[in-house]
Structure formats: C-alpha cells, structure tokens
Design a protein around this motif. Structure first.
Motif, PDB file in Angstrom:
ATOM      1  N   ARG A  93       0.858  -1.196   0.000  1.00 55.92           N
ATOM      2  CA  ARG A  93       0.000   0.000   0.000  1.00 55.92           C
ATOM      3  C   ARG A  93       0.884   1.232   0.000  1.00 55.92           C
ATOM      4  NH1 ARG A  93      -2.805   3.059   4.187  1.00 55.92           N
ATOM      5  NH2 ARG A  93      -1.760   1.748   5.735  1.00 55.92           N
ATOM      6  N   PHE A  94       0.606   2.123  -0.957  1.00 56.77           N
ATOM      7  CA  PHE A  94       1.382   3.360  -1.058  1.00 56.77           C
ATOM      8  C   PHE A  94       0.670   4.470  -0.295  1.00 56.77           C
ATOM      9  CE2 PHE A  94       2.152   7.423  -3.293  1.00 56.77           C
ATOM     10  CZ  PHE A  94       3.499   7.558  -3.001  1.00 56.77           C
ATOM     11  N   ILE A  95       1.434   5.190   0.534  1.00 56.06           N
ATOM     12  CA  ILE A  95       0.900   6.310   1.312  1.00 56.06           C
ATOM     13  C   ILE A  95       1.715   7.540   0.933  1.00 56.06           C
ATOM     14  CG2 ILE A  95       0.389   7.224   3.605  1.00 56.06           C
ATOM     15  CD1 ILE A  95       0.386   4.385   4.660  1.00 56.06           C
ATOM     16  N   SER A  96       1.081   8.460   0.236  1.00 55.40           N
ATOM     17  CA  SER A  96       1.785   9.675  -0.138  1.00 55.40           C
ATOM     18  C   SER A  96       1.997  10.564   1.073  1.00 55.40           C
ATOM     19  CB  SER A  96       1.000  10.424  -1.216  1.00 55.40           C
ATOM     20  OG  SER A  96      -0.240  10.884  -0.675  1.00 55.40           O
ATOM     21  N   LYS A  97       2.901  11.518   0.942  1.00 52.65           N
ATOM     22  CA  LYS A  97       3.176  12.410   2.061  1.00 52.65           C
ATOM     23  C   LYS A  97       1.964  13.258   2.436  1.00 52.65           C
ATOM     24  CE  LYS A  97       6.643  14.326   0.009  1.00 52.65           C
ATOM     25  NZ  LYS A  97       7.795  15.244  -0.236  1.00 52.65           N
ATOM     26  N   ALA A 125       5.682   6.786   1.450  1.00 58.19           N
ATOM     27  CA  ALA A 125       6.004   5.494   2.066  1.00 58.19           C
ATOM     28  C   ALA A 125       5.162   4.387   1.457  1.00 58.19           C
ATOM     29  CB  ALA A 125       5.776   5.545   3.577  1.00 58.19           C
ATOM     30  N   PHE A 126       5.700   3.168   1.573  1.00 61.40           N
ATOM     31  CA  PHE A 126       4.991   1.940   1.218  1.00 61.40           C
ATOM     32  C   PHE A 126       4.867   1.086   2.476  1.00 61.40           C
ATOM     33  CE2 PHE A 126       6.677   3.247  -2.861  1.00 61.40           C
ATOM     34  CZ  PHE A 126       5.669   2.914  -3.748  1.00 61.40           C
ATOM     35  N   VAL A 127       3.718   0.456   2.660  1.00 57.26           N
ATOM     36  CA  VAL A 127       3.513  -0.500   3.751  1.00 57.26           C
ATOM     37  C   VAL A 127       3.335  -1.869   3.117  1.00 57.26           C
ATOM     38  CG1 VAL A 127       2.095  -1.171   5.715  1.00 57.26           C
ATOM     39  CG2 VAL A 127       2.483   1.246   5.229  1.00 57.26           C
ATOM     40  N   LEU A 128       4.253  -2.794   3.424  1.00 49.81           N
ATOM     41  CA  LEU A 128       4.270  -4.107   2.801  1.00 49.81           C
ATOM     42  C   LEU A 128       3.866  -5.173   3.808  1.00 49.81           C
ATOM     43  CD1 LEU A 128       7.745  -3.807   1.021  1.00 49.81           C
ATOM     44  CD2 LEU A 128       5.530  -2.921   0.260  1.00 49.81           C
ATOM     45  N   SER A 129       3.154  -6.174   3.339  1.00 49.03           N
ATOM     46  CA  SER A 129       2.812  -7.348   4.143  1.00 49.03           C
ATOM     47  C   SER A 129       3.487  -8.562   3.525  1.00 49.03           C
ATOM     48  CB  SER A 129       1.295  -7.561   4.200  1.00 49.03           C
ATOM     49  OG  SER A 129       0.666  -6.483   4.849  1.00 49.03           O
TER      50      SER A 129
END
Length: 300
Positions: A93-97, A125-129
């Motif tokens: 999941r990409f989370i922009s600033k 940021a990216f949140v990876l599982s």
C-alpha cells in the motif's frame, strides 16, 4: 479393610495433634514451604498474564519503506511495479506524504501541524505485508528494499512483537529452571525435617521394631505429617501470591490505562490452587518417604 482405614485415621489424628502441640516449629515449617512454593507460582502467574496479552496482539509481518525527499515519480512508479511482481509480498500500500499528513491531523486532532513549516516534512512510504513471517525472510526482504532506488529507510514494524515473544520464551525457560530447583529444595527440606523427627524418636522406633511393628506402620505418621504440612504450605503459598498480586494490581492497572490498555495480573484460581497444593503434598511425601526409608534401613 476397616482396620487399615482405622490405622490411617489414627495416624492422621496424631499428625494433626503434633501440629497443634508444637505451633512454633510447625509455623516455621509452613512458612518455609509456603515461601518456597510462592516464588515459582508468582512467576508463572506473571508469565501467564503477559502471554494472554501477547496472544491477543495481532502480529502481521509488515515492513514500512520510506522514500527519500529526492525520489522522483518514476522511482515511486518503478517500485510499485516491482512490489506487485515480488512473490514474497502478500500486499503493498502506497501512502503519499499528503495522505500521511491528513491521517496525522485526524489522529492528533490538530489541523495546523504545518504552522511555521515551509513544506510537508513527511516522506512518501509503502507498507508491505510479507507472506512469510519468519525472521530470516523478513530480514532478507528488509535488506532488499533498502537497496532500491529512492529508498531512504526500511523499518520492520512487527519486530517489537517478536522481541516480546522471545522474552516470554525466556521467562518460560527461567520458570522451568526455578521450578526444578525449588522442587528439589522442598523435597530436601522436608526430608531433613523428617530426619530430625526420626532421630528424636529413635528409641521409640527401635522398641516398636522389637515388638513386631512393620515398616509401613512406622513410616505412616511421618509421611502423614509431611503431607499435611505440604497441603497447608501450598494453601499458604496461594494466599501469599494472591495477596501480593492484589496489592500490585491497582498500580499495574493504572500503568496500563496510561497506555490506553486494560491489563491486570491473574490471581490463583481454584484449579491453580489445587495444582499447587497437590504438587506440594507430593513433594513433601517424596521427601518424607525417602528419609524414613533411609533411616529404617540403618535401624535394620
């Protein structure tokens, strides 16, 4: 059979009478047994309380990938494509600033977080599982992500949970070692106490042997005396631990509330009390039986 039951009841009655006739020494023995059994019981209850909390924590292996301020849109797009094709990653999941700043404003309730700042300081940021939660796989994935173009830092979000599991495993091992040591100590303490009683009644035992008393008849009062003390010592240990935890629980609850959690240490329940009393009775029985057996062989 009635005669057998009568002999046991008489031995039990004499044992209870001896406890009341010598209250000071009996109290000291009970305190030794109670304190010895209270130490592993308290440690086990604390570990069980922490384990129940740890089991409720959902530990999903996640990795947070923070991009550099100089990362371009091409770097972000290329990393998105690589993450989708990576077989080790279950989801990303990409989370922009800008989205990160909005989430922070909502969670903190402060709409003027950028007051006094010329630009948004938060990174993309990216949140990876990860599909595999093993530590080796996560560490390899973490090292791989840090080498990608435009990546500034990679954090393993679930590392604290794995550390907690290792600490609980260490506590469990420590508990097992303490149980073995204190169980051995309790057996030896009981054997030594019974040995002193046998020495004070040496002439009585010799006369009983001369008139035909069996080993079981001579052994019975000593064994009953040790078992009664073990049972009462186990109850005392549960009382000591229960009082200690009830005294600590208000402070523990206040500390947990400061972190927005509800937590309290478990007190001994009926099954725990039964197990502790049973184990103390068994250990004192073994110590008494061995002491009497050894001295009866010497008398023979």
């Amino acid at each position: 059979m009635k005669h057998w039951f009568r002999l046991h009841l008489q031995s039990l009655a004499r044992t209870l009478g001896a406890l009341f006739r010598h209250p000071f020494s009996s109290t000291l023995n009970l305190l030794v047994i109670g304190i010895t059994a209270a130490l592993p019981l308290a440690l086990w209850l604390i570990i069980s309380s922490l384990s129940s909390v740890a089991s409720q924590i959902h530990v999903e292996p996640q990795i947070s990938v923070f991009m550099r301020d100089t990362a371009t849109a091409e770097d972000i797009a290329m990393l998105k494509t690589q993450l989708k094709k990576d077989p080790r990653i279950a989801s990303s999941r990409f989370i922009s600033k800008d989205d990160a700043l909005k989430e922070m404003q909502i969670s903190s309730g402060a709409a003027n977080l950028l007051a006094g700042l010329s630009e948004n300081p938060l990174p993309d940021a990216f949140v990876l599982s990860s599909k595999d939660g093993q530590a080796s796989t996560l560490e390899a994935l973490q090292k791989d992500m840090i080498s990608r173009p435009g990546v500034e830092e990679v954090q393993l979000d679930s590392a604290w949970a794995h550390r907690l599991e290792r600490l609980l495993a260490l506590g469990q091992t420590l508990f097992e070692v303490i149980v073995v040591l204190l169980a051995t100590a309790l057996t030896l303490i009981t054997g030594n106490a019974i040995r002193m009683q046998i020495l004070t009644r040496k002439e009585e035992i010799e006369v009983a042997r001369l008139i035909g008393a069996t080993d079981a008849f001579i052994r019975r009062p000593f064994v009953y005396f040790a078992m009664v003390q073990g049972l009462l010592g186990g109850l005392l240990a549960c009382g000591i631990v229960g009082s200690m935890l009830s005294h600590l629980n208000p402070a523990v609850s206040d500390l947990a509330m400061a972190y927005g959690q509800k937590f309290s240490l478990q007190s001994p329940d009926l099954s725990t009390i039964a197990i502790v009393c049973g184990l103390c009775t068994l250990l004192t029985f073994i110590g008494a039986w061995l002491a009497v057996w050894r001295h009866l062989r010497q008398f023979t």
